[in-house]
Design an enzyme around this catalytic site. Structure first.
Site, PDB file in Angstrom:
ATOM      1  N   GLU A  30       5.006  -9.900  14.304  1.00  0.00           N
ATOM      2  CA  GLU A  30       4.433 -10.443  15.578  1.00  0.00           C
ATOM      3  C   GLU A  30       4.686 -11.839  15.618  1.00  0.00           C
ATOM      4  O   GLU A  30       4.980 -12.545  16.535  1.00  0.00           O
ATOM      5  CB  GLU A  30       3.078 -10.096  15.555  1.00  0.00           C
ATOM      6  CG  GLU A  30       2.303 -10.169  16.780  1.00  0.00           C
ATOM      7  CD  GLU A  30       0.993  -9.778  16.615  1.00  0.00           C
ATOM      8  OE1 GLU A  30       0.541  -9.112  15.923  1.00  0.00           O
ATOM      9  OE2 GLU A  30       0.179 -10.133  17.759  1.00  0.00           O
ATOM     10  N   ARG A  85       0.908  -1.456   0.113  1.00  0.00           N
ATOM     11  CA  ARG A  85      -0.199   0.188  -0.021  1.00  0.00           C
ATOM     12  C   ARG A  85       0.875   1.467  -0.098  1.00  0.00           C
ATOM     13  O   ARG A  85       0.419   2.380  -0.339  1.00  0.00           O
ATOM     14  CB  ARG A  85      -0.805   0.120   1.313  1.00  0.00           C
ATOM     15  CG  ARG A  85      -2.158  -0.988   0.741  1.00  0.00           C
ATOM     16  CD  ARG A  85      -3.237  -0.762   2.169  1.00  0.00           C
ATOM     17  NE  ARG A  85      -2.609  -1.336   3.390  1.00  0.00           N
ATOM     18  CZ  ARG A  85      -2.241  -2.540   3.544  1.00  0.00           C
ATOM     19  NH1 ARG A  85      -2.717  -3.564   2.803  1.00  0.00           N
ATOM     20  NH2 ARG A  85      -1.911  -3.019   4.649  1.00  0.00           N
TER      21      ARG A  85
HETATM   22  P1  AMP Z   1       4.737  -2.049  11.318  1.00  0.00           P
HETATM   23  O1  AMP Z   1       5.587  -2.838  10.822  1.00  0.00           O
HETATM   24  O2  AMP Z   1       3.900  -2.772  12.701  1.00  0.00           O
HETATM   25  O3  AMP Z   1       4.501  -0.543  11.580  1.00  0.00           O
HETATM   26  O4  AMP Z   1       3.297  -2.306  10.219  1.00  0.00           O
HETATM   27  C1  AMP Z   1       3.117  -1.648   9.238  1.00  0.00           C
HETATM   28  C2  AMP Z   1       2.446  -2.352   7.864  1.00  0.00           C
HETATM   29  O5  AMP Z   1       1.664  -3.246   8.283  1.00  0.00           O
HETATM   30  C3  AMP Z   1       2.149  -1.185   6.874  1.00  0.00           C
HETATM   31  O6  AMP Z   1       2.536  -1.589   5.806  1.00  0.00           O
HETATM   32  C4  AMP Z   1       0.786  -1.273   7.137  1.00  0.00           C
HETATM   33  O7  AMP Z   1       0.081  -1.505   5.654  1.00  0.00           O
HETATM   34  C5  AMP Z   1       0.296  -2.701   7.781  1.00  0.00           C
HETATM   35  N1  AMP Z   1      -0.466  -2.718   8.711  1.00  0.00           N
HETATM   36  C6  AMP Z   1      -0.308  -2.916  10.008  1.00  0.00           C
HETATM   37  N2  AMP Z   1      -1.366  -2.743  10.956  1.00  0.00           N
HETATM   38  C7  AMP Z   1      -2.353  -2.208  10.239  1.00  0.00           C
HETATM   39  C8  AMP Z   1      -3.667  -1.872  10.426  1.00  0.00           C
HETATM   40  N3  AMP Z   1      -4.164  -1.962  11.555  1.00  0.00           N
HETATM   41  N4  AMP Z   1      -4.475  -1.585   9.412  1.00  0.00           N
HETATM   42  C9  AMP Z   1      -4.009  -1.495   7.948  1.00  0.00           C
HETATM   43  N5  AMP Z   1      -2.589  -1.873   7.936  1.00  0.00           N
HETATM   44  C10 AMP Z   1      -1.900  -2.110   8.772  1.00  0.00           C
END
Ligand code: AMP
Length: 179
Positions: free
Chosen positions: A104, A67
């Site tokens: 995770e 995205r």
């Molecule tokens: P992080 O590495 O935990 O910051 O996760 C970020 C990535 O996961 C991004 O590319 C987001 O598109 C996706 N992502 C994580 N949590 C969500 C959520 N609650 N809603 C939409 N996309 C998410």
């Protein structure tokens, strides 16, 4: 934040849809597609992010699959610079630099073309959403390994309660809509 900007951001927030239990149970997915299909909202979101970086002498915008690929080329166009994709393992055809990082559950690997960024280039990293920050942190590592300078990170949405921003104390982090 000026009143106009705050009002604009409030409009953007109304166009982000919560989808419970997607892609798996327990995750409240922030769906940006209602915002993307709205012409004024799409323009406002990219204008507001571009404004932050307009006088920062940016050389490249790096977008994160998948995205992150939606907004980053628009932002690159607005800033008059190029777009560099960071993709999941095995998708980029030429020689890559890669980084593996913890999720995770399990691990993931992201890649960038070795010749995508030249030493000293000033880079903005873009994704749709900042959650724990693990993904964006991995991309910072890739850019810096190639000698790029991370001038900032830009997100449409930030899940502030996950404190992802804490990982980026040395960097400028900008998000439009915060939860
Ligand atoms: P992080 O590495 O935990 O910051 O996760 C970020 C990535 O996961 C991004 O590319 C987001 O598109 C996706 N992502 C994580 N949590 C969500 C959520 N609650 N809603 C939409 N996309 C998410």
């Amino acid at each position: 934040m000026c009143a106009d900007r705050a009002a604009g951001v409030a409009q953007l927030k109304e166009l982000i849809r919560d989808v419970p239990d997607f892609p798996k149970k327990g995750i409240l997915f922030k769906d940006i597609t209602p915002l993307l299909k709205d012409p004024q909202a799409l323009r406002m979101a990219t204008d507001l992010l571009a404004d932050v970086f307009r006088d920062k002498k940016i050389d490249q915008v790096v977008g994160i699959e998948s995205r992150g690929f939606i907004l980053s080329p628009i932002l690159a166009y607005q800033l008059g610079v190029g777009f560099v994709p960071v993709r999941k393992k095995g998708k980029l055809p030429a020689r890559t630099e890669s980084v593996t990082y913890d999720l995770e559950y399990g691990q993931d690997t992201l890649e960038i073309h070795q010749d995508a960024i030249e030493k000293g280039m000033r880079v903005v990293i873009v994704d749709d959403l900042l959650a724990t920050g693990g993904t964006a942190e991995a991309v910072v590592q890739l850019v810096e390994r190639l000698g790029g300078r991370v001038v900032g990170l830009a997100f449409l949405v930030e899940l502030a309660f996950l404190n992802g921003r804490e990982r980026f104390k040395k960097y400028d982090v900008h998000s439009l809509v915060t939860y």
